[in-house]
Design a protein around this motif. Sequence first.
Motif, PDB file in Angstrom:
ATOM      1  N   GLN A  28      30.834  38.676  38.001  1.00 35.18           N
ATOM      2  CA  GLN A  28      30.418  37.040  38.015  1.00 35.18           C
ATOM      3  C   GLN A  28      31.583  36.531  38.467  1.00 35.18           C
ATOM      4  O   GLN A  28      32.911  37.533  38.257  1.00 35.18           O
ATOM      5  N   VAL A  29      31.223  35.807  39.225  1.00 39.73           N
ATOM      6  CA  VAL A  29      32.483  35.675  40.546  1.00 39.73           C
ATOM      7  C   VAL A  29      33.109  34.282  39.763  1.00 39.73           C
ATOM      8  O   VAL A  29      32.023  33.122  40.238  1.00 39.73           O
ATOM      9  N   SER A  30      34.910  34.107  39.588  1.00 42.95           N
ATOM     10  CA  SER A  30      35.164  32.365  40.068  1.00 42.95           C
ATOM     11  C   SER A  30      35.836  32.377  40.741  1.00 42.95           C
ATOM     12  O   SER A  30      37.335  32.549  40.998  1.00 42.95           O
ATOM     13  N   MET A  31      35.979  31.494  42.103  1.00 41.55           N
ATOM     14  CA  MET A  31      36.786  31.711  43.526  1.00 41.55           C
ATOM     15  C   MET A  31      37.745  31.098  42.932  1.00 41.55           C
ATOM     16  O   MET A  31      37.200  29.863  42.223  1.00 41.55           O
ATOM     17  N   GLU A  32      39.314  30.738  43.366  1.00 39.51           N
ATOM     18  CA  GLU A  32      40.424  29.982  43.053  1.00 39.51           C
ATOM     19  C   GLU A  32      41.000  29.713  43.694  1.00 39.51           C
ATOM     20  O   GLU A  32      41.929  28.649  43.657  1.00 39.51           O
ATOM     21  N   TYR A  33      41.690  29.932  44.629  1.00 34.20           N
ATOM     22  CA  TYR A  33      42.507  29.760  45.446  1.00 34.20           C
ATOM     23  C   TYR A  33      41.834  30.562  47.122  1.00 34.20           C
ATOM     24  O   TYR A  33      41.375  31.648  47.605  1.00 34.20           O
ATOM     25  N   SER A  34      42.807  29.427  48.686  1.00 37.73           N
ATOM     26  CA  SER A  34      42.972  30.646  49.746  1.00 37.73           C
ATOM     27  C   SER A  34      43.528  30.474  50.698  1.00 37.73           C
ATOM     28  O   SER A  34      45.242  29.949  50.017  1.00 37.73           O
ATOM     29  N   ARG A  35      43.816  31.217  50.954  1.00 38.20           N
ATOM     30  CA  ARG A  35      45.507  31.726  52.121  1.00 38.20           C
ATOM     31  C   ARG A  35      45.319  31.474  53.156  1.00 38.20           C
ATOM     32  O   ARG A  35      44.455  32.935  53.628  1.00 38.20           O
ATOM     33  N   LYS A  36      46.386  30.986  53.851  1.00 38.59           N
ATOM     34  CA  LYS A  36      46.220  31.546  55.663  1.00 38.59           C
ATOM     35  C   LYS A  36      47.291  32.818  55.411  1.00 38.59           C
ATOM     36  O   LYS A  36      48.184  32.618  55.491  1.00 38.59           O
TER      37      LYS A  36
ATOM     38  N   SER B 166      46.052  33.671  62.688  1.00 35.53           N
ATOM     39  CA  SER B 166      46.007  33.763  61.545  1.00 35.53           C
ATOM     40  C   SER B 166      44.378  34.112  60.935  1.00 35.53           C
ATOM     41  O   SER B 166      43.432  33.347  62.372  1.00 35.53           O
ATOM     42  N   ARG B 167      44.363  34.469  59.084  1.00 34.64           N
ATOM     43  CA  ARG B 167      42.607  34.159  59.287  1.00 34.64           C
ATOM     44  C   ARG B 167      43.452  33.596  57.601  1.00 34.64           C
ATOM     45  O   ARG B 167      44.085  33.764  56.946  1.00 34.64           O
ATOM     46  N   VAL B 168      42.161  33.239  57.048  1.00 34.28           N
ATOM     47  CA  VAL B 168      42.167  32.247  56.201  1.00 34.28           C
ATOM     48  C   VAL B 168      41.312  33.881  54.338  1.00 34.28           C
ATOM     49  O   VAL B 168      39.683  33.836  55.509  1.00 34.28           O
ATOM     50  N   MET B 169      41.259  34.203  54.049  1.00 32.30           N
ATOM     51  CA  MET B 169      41.341  34.675  52.618  1.00 32.30           C
ATOM     52  C   MET B 169      41.164  34.169  51.486  1.00 32.30           C
ATOM     53  O   MET B 169      42.106  33.107  50.944  1.00 32.30           O
ATOM     54  N   ASP B 170      40.081  34.248  51.096  1.00 31.35           N
ATOM     55  CA  ASP B 170      40.034  33.776  49.825  1.00 31.35           C
ATOM     56  C   ASP B 170      39.934  34.588  48.354  1.00 31.35           C
ATOM     57  O   ASP B 170      39.137  35.568  48.630  1.00 31.35           O
ATOM     58  N   PHE B 171      40.049  33.596  47.455  1.00 33.83           N
ATOM     59  CA  PHE B 171      40.970  34.758  46.110  1.00 33.83           C
ATOM     60  C   PHE B 171      40.145  33.777  45.213  1.00 33.83           C
ATOM     61  O   PHE B 171      39.491  33.311  45.202  1.00 33.83           O
ATOM     62  N   GLY B 172      39.927  35.188  44.101  1.00 35.08           N
ATOM     63  CA  GLY B 172      39.062  34.188  42.639  1.00 35.08           C
ATOM     64  C   GLY B 172      39.204  35.984  41.816  1.00 35.08           C
ATOM     65  O   GLY B 172      39.590  37.381  41.980  1.00 35.08           O
ATOM     66  N   SER B 173      38.881  35.431  40.868  1.00 38.97           N
ATOM     67  CA  SER B 173      38.312  36.801  39.187  1.00 38.97           C
ATOM     68  C   SER B 173      37.253  37.089  39.370  1.00 38.97           C
ATOM     69  O   SER B 173      36.385  36.168  39.256  1.00 38.97           O
ATOM     70  N   VAL B 174      37.353  38.055  39.933  1.00 44.59           N
ATOM     71  CA  VAL B 174      35.399  38.882  38.956  1.00 44.59           C
ATOM     72  C   VAL B 174      35.612  39.557  37.666  1.00 44.59           C
ATOM     73  O   VAL B 174      35.900  39.749  37.742  1.00 44.59           O
TER      74      VAL B 174
ATOM     75  N   ALA C 203      34.638  41.892  31.590  1.00 43.58           N
ATOM     76  CA  ALA C 203      35.675  42.275  31.868  1.00 43.58           C
ATOM     77  C   ALA C 203      36.353  42.281  33.136  1.00 43.58           C
ATOM     78  O   ALA C 203      35.970  41.771  33.841  1.00 43.58           O
ATOM     79  N   ASN C 204      37.840  41.330  32.557  1.00 42.35           N
ATOM     80  CA  ASN C 204      38.378  40.974  33.979  1.00 42.35           C
ATOM     81  C   ASN C 204      39.094  42.100  35.107  1.00 42.35           C
ATOM     82  O   ASN C 204      39.420  42.704  34.422  1.00 42.35           O
ATOM     83  N   ILE C 205      38.196  41.990  36.123  1.00 41.05           N
ATOM     84  CA  ILE C 205      38.646  43.595  37.022  1.00 41.05           C
ATOM     85  C   ILE C 205      39.850  43.872  37.017  1.00 41.05           C
ATOM     86  O   ILE C 205      40.262  44.405  37.642  1.00 41.05           O
TER      87      ILE C 205
ATOM     88  N   ALA D 298      38.837  43.183  26.377  1.00 37.12           N
ATOM     89  CA  ALA D 298      37.936  42.359  25.624  1.00 37.12           C
ATOM     90  C   ALA D 298      38.838  41.187  27.166  1.00 37.12           C
ATOM     91  O   ALA D 298      39.706  40.910  27.997  1.00 37.12           O
ATOM     92  N   PRO D 299      37.407  40.076  27.130  1.00 39.76           N
ATOM     93  CA  PRO D 299      37.744  39.242  28.365  1.00 39.76           C
ATOM     94  C   PRO D 299      38.689  38.059  28.016  1.00 39.76           C
ATOM     95  O   PRO D 299      40.016  38.361  27.027  1.00 39.76           O
ATOM     96  N   ALA D 300      39.529  37.903  29.097  1.00 37.65           N
ATOM     97  CA  ALA D 300      40.546  36.823  29.012  1.00 37.65           C
ATOM     98  C   ALA D 300      41.115  36.093  27.773  1.00 37.65           C
ATOM     99  O   ALA D 300      39.922  35.775  27.794  1.00 37.65           O
ATOM    100  N   ALA D 301      42.167  35.366  27.377  1.00 35.35           N
ATOM    101  CA  ALA D 301      42.570  35.009  26.338  1.00 35.35           C
ATOM    102  C   ALA D 301      41.769  32.961  27.368  1.00 35.35           C
ATOM    103  O   ALA D 301      42.518  33.169  28.440  1.00 35.35           O
TER     104      ALA D 301
END
Length: 986
Positions: free
Chosen positions: A452-460, A476-484, A507-509, A497-500
């Motif tokens: 399961q992927v939760s996208m959180e922010y992008s950064r140039k 430059s290029r834009v990269m997408d960041f998230g929690s998996v 499990a948070n990778i 355990a899963p994050a609080a």
Amino acid sequence: MASTAGNLGWLNGRVKAVPSGDSLVIVANSKEGIPPEKTITLSSLIAPKLARRGSIDEPFAWESREFLRKLCIGKDIAFRVDYTVPSIGREFGSVLITNGHTNVSFLVVAAGWAKVRDQGQQKGEVSPLLAELLRLEEQAKQQGLGRWNREPGASEASIRNLPPSAIGDSGNFDAMGLLASNKGSPMEVIVEQVRDGSTLRVYLLPSFQFVQVFVAGIQSPSMGRRAASEVVIETEISSDEPNGDSSTEPRAPLTTAQRLAASSAAANEVAPDPFGREAKHFTEIRVLNREVRIVLEGVDKFSNLIGSVYYSDGESAKDLALELVETGLAKYVEWSASLLEDDVKRRLKNAELLAKKNRFRMWTNYVPPATNSKAIHDQNFTGKVIEVASGDCIVVADDSLPFGDPSAERRVNLSSIRCPKMGNPRRDEKPAPYAREAKEFLRNRLIGRQVQVSMEYSRKVSMADGPAAAAGSTDSRVMDFGSVFLVNPAKDGDGTAPAAGSQQTGANIAELLVARGFANVIRHRDFEERSNYYDALLAAESRAIAGKKGMHSSKDPPVVHITDLLTASAKKARDFLPFLQRNRRMTAVVEYVLSGHRFKLYIPKETCSIAFSFSGVRCPGRDEQYSDEAIALMRRKIMQRDVEIEVETVDRTGTFLGTLWEARTNVAVTLLEAGLAKLQTSFGTDRIPDAHLLVQAEQSAKKKKLKIWENYVEGEDVSNGSSVERRQKEELKVVVTEVLGGGQFYVQPVADQKVASIQKQLASLNLQEAPVLGAFNPKKGDIVLAQFSADNSWNRAMIVNAPRGVVESSNDKFEVFYVDYGNQEAVTFSQLRPIDHSVSSAPGVAQLCSLAYLKVPTLEEDYGQEAAFRLSEHLLSGPKEFKAIIEERDTSGGKVKGQGTGTIFMVTLIDPEADASINATMLQDGLARLEKRRRWESKDRQLAMDELEKFQTEARDKRLGMWEYGDIESDDEESAPPLRKSAGKR
């Protein structure tokens, strides 16, 4: 002694401090700003004096003060001023505790902790309740209460045995010893003074050491520095004199030395910092003269103690540092926060961020630092991991998108962590320590697994290294960041355990990586976007550091030397062949899918990487139909999987040929069954394992007419060069967009959805504002937007020629190639715009083509202009669709596209309306001629040229075009006899 009568009206307030057994500091009940305060001495009473610098307590002084402190501190009271004595600046009054309307003076006298002044000493006003006070005093004396205790030694026992620090001599105080014996344990103290919001002076109980304590992790605004004259005067009038004789006498004037010192120091006065007074008041109202708990954390070089301060608020204990930071009256400071536990540090830091965000008090004018991050909201998806690019970057195939969709594979960078870099073999950069381990850790746990992927922010992110990187969009290029999150983590036994507070089920990778010491947590700037589980990542990092895991270990990192046979010579690959053949079946890891049938494999047993291809199985080549689909299938099926291989031989390029199994399945069979590959058996199938399975798989795809077999006619399986095979060649519906000399032209595929998609994206752009000189500096090879002069439309273009250095004028000329149309022109800087990476990354739509089997004169040759004009008439007269049959591909023009460069499709171009071949028409007009026949030609080429030759013969016979003056073949250098070789051997 002059005195004035006080106001007989009662006022309400709250007791902030109790300096002695007969005086109170009262503040108004106001929640806005700093309320006014007043010091009231209880009328007609005298309490024993506490010790001052170099002196000792009077008997029962401490008990007297403690009785009044415990009785009144923090209580709501009513008071009135009975009289004032201006000569000493004091106000005397009566105080009632609001709850029960009890007179404080009565309670103090009745308990024997203060005496009533003799009437002979009453030179001014007296308490209106004097008679009752005298009665209560007499009663206390008779009972031997408080200071009237008549037991032997009681008076002496009440005098505190004070250490030097309590009477002004802190030179011998052992701060380090105190810390060593009490670190981490709560200590009971009474706060005697608040220097500023985050600095307290306290009595340690029961030793009465008088020490200064800095609140750990924070710093409140400074209270400044007062002028020396104020300090001297305040010292003179703030002594704990009793209410009698000496305190009411006029004071001696300051000496000349005192006044001189005061005047010279007055210039050194420093005003309090903004919100310094508010912070001090905030702390005073909560802890001054209160019993609090302090947990010592450290000692500074001046022997000042650093500790966490906890005060009581009803049933709960409050953290003073956190309260100050939350209300914007203190800032987080790393120098003392480093002494705290990690979770305490995180709470303080998060509280400061929230205060800054809401611009509380000292952050009123706070301006957040510039950031190149942008939050991504509500972008959650599930999918299967198909590639681990590095320890902190994976590729996930989105479940919601169909197989083969180019956007189905989504690259996800893990939020807020950084793994060691993998390096770049092309630049001879080796992986950093633990980079391979981090990547392998993810590969083992994630490849082929559902996440399961939760996208959180992008950064140039700048593409160039170092601060000198240009800020233009092309750099430059834009990269997408998230929690998996791993959907079924229990299978791994990771125990995380899963994050609080997480809604995720796995499990948070990122947390797993950090906990094993394979990644560091990024220290974000204020308000920079970060992982939603940032606190959990920091806690995992603390555990990894404490456990000396991975990169935090004191041991040397593991070293692996891998021989890369892809970059080595073909001879070196051939030298390795006996080792690989000897092992028969070997375990390998698919590192990369180079094409549908060719891969980069890592063989752990031999610690080498090889290029590997299926024996006798070939997929469509790059840029051919179904090539991308074959690659996509192999990425889903075997990318970074553990596989088994059996090597048979090595070809002349150094690629090893053999068979590959994944989960006991021959992967070549999967390709053939899907109709994405052909079986090539010209050399025989004797040495191919599972050859019968390969044949069955191909036959199955043919019967179902899958993919490359969609035009297959059963029973017409003949050798290369057959007419049947020719009918199976790739055909495209195209529109011609540009005609060049030499019979070359550009086309756009009609069915290509990318054309409409790109046009839609360009239409949505706002291109009104001209680019700023210096901020946008396009270079040769960059993809930009350019305004086409013919219709002023904006189109994607490649810079093919640019002025040297930076752009100096908006009229500077740039030569551009329109990658979606094939035309080229010179434009000014003002006609260029930067382009977003999402638009520029798609390859150019325009495809360079040439008429197959023909030689058309170039513009510089005879009849070249006529040929180009006639070809334009045929191809550009109105929006017409043509059918292009791709006969061959010429890749000699290189991979980089520009006008007239790149891969050329050699096509037979059919005009459906006239049902005529443009190739034949150009020959018929005498404006092209056939290529010279080769010595060894395929039957397919022979048949095509035989068919075209009759059109050339017709033009030659009629003396049309280039045949105007007869046969030109004799002048053709291609037909000239070969030069005689000189004698001798080479």
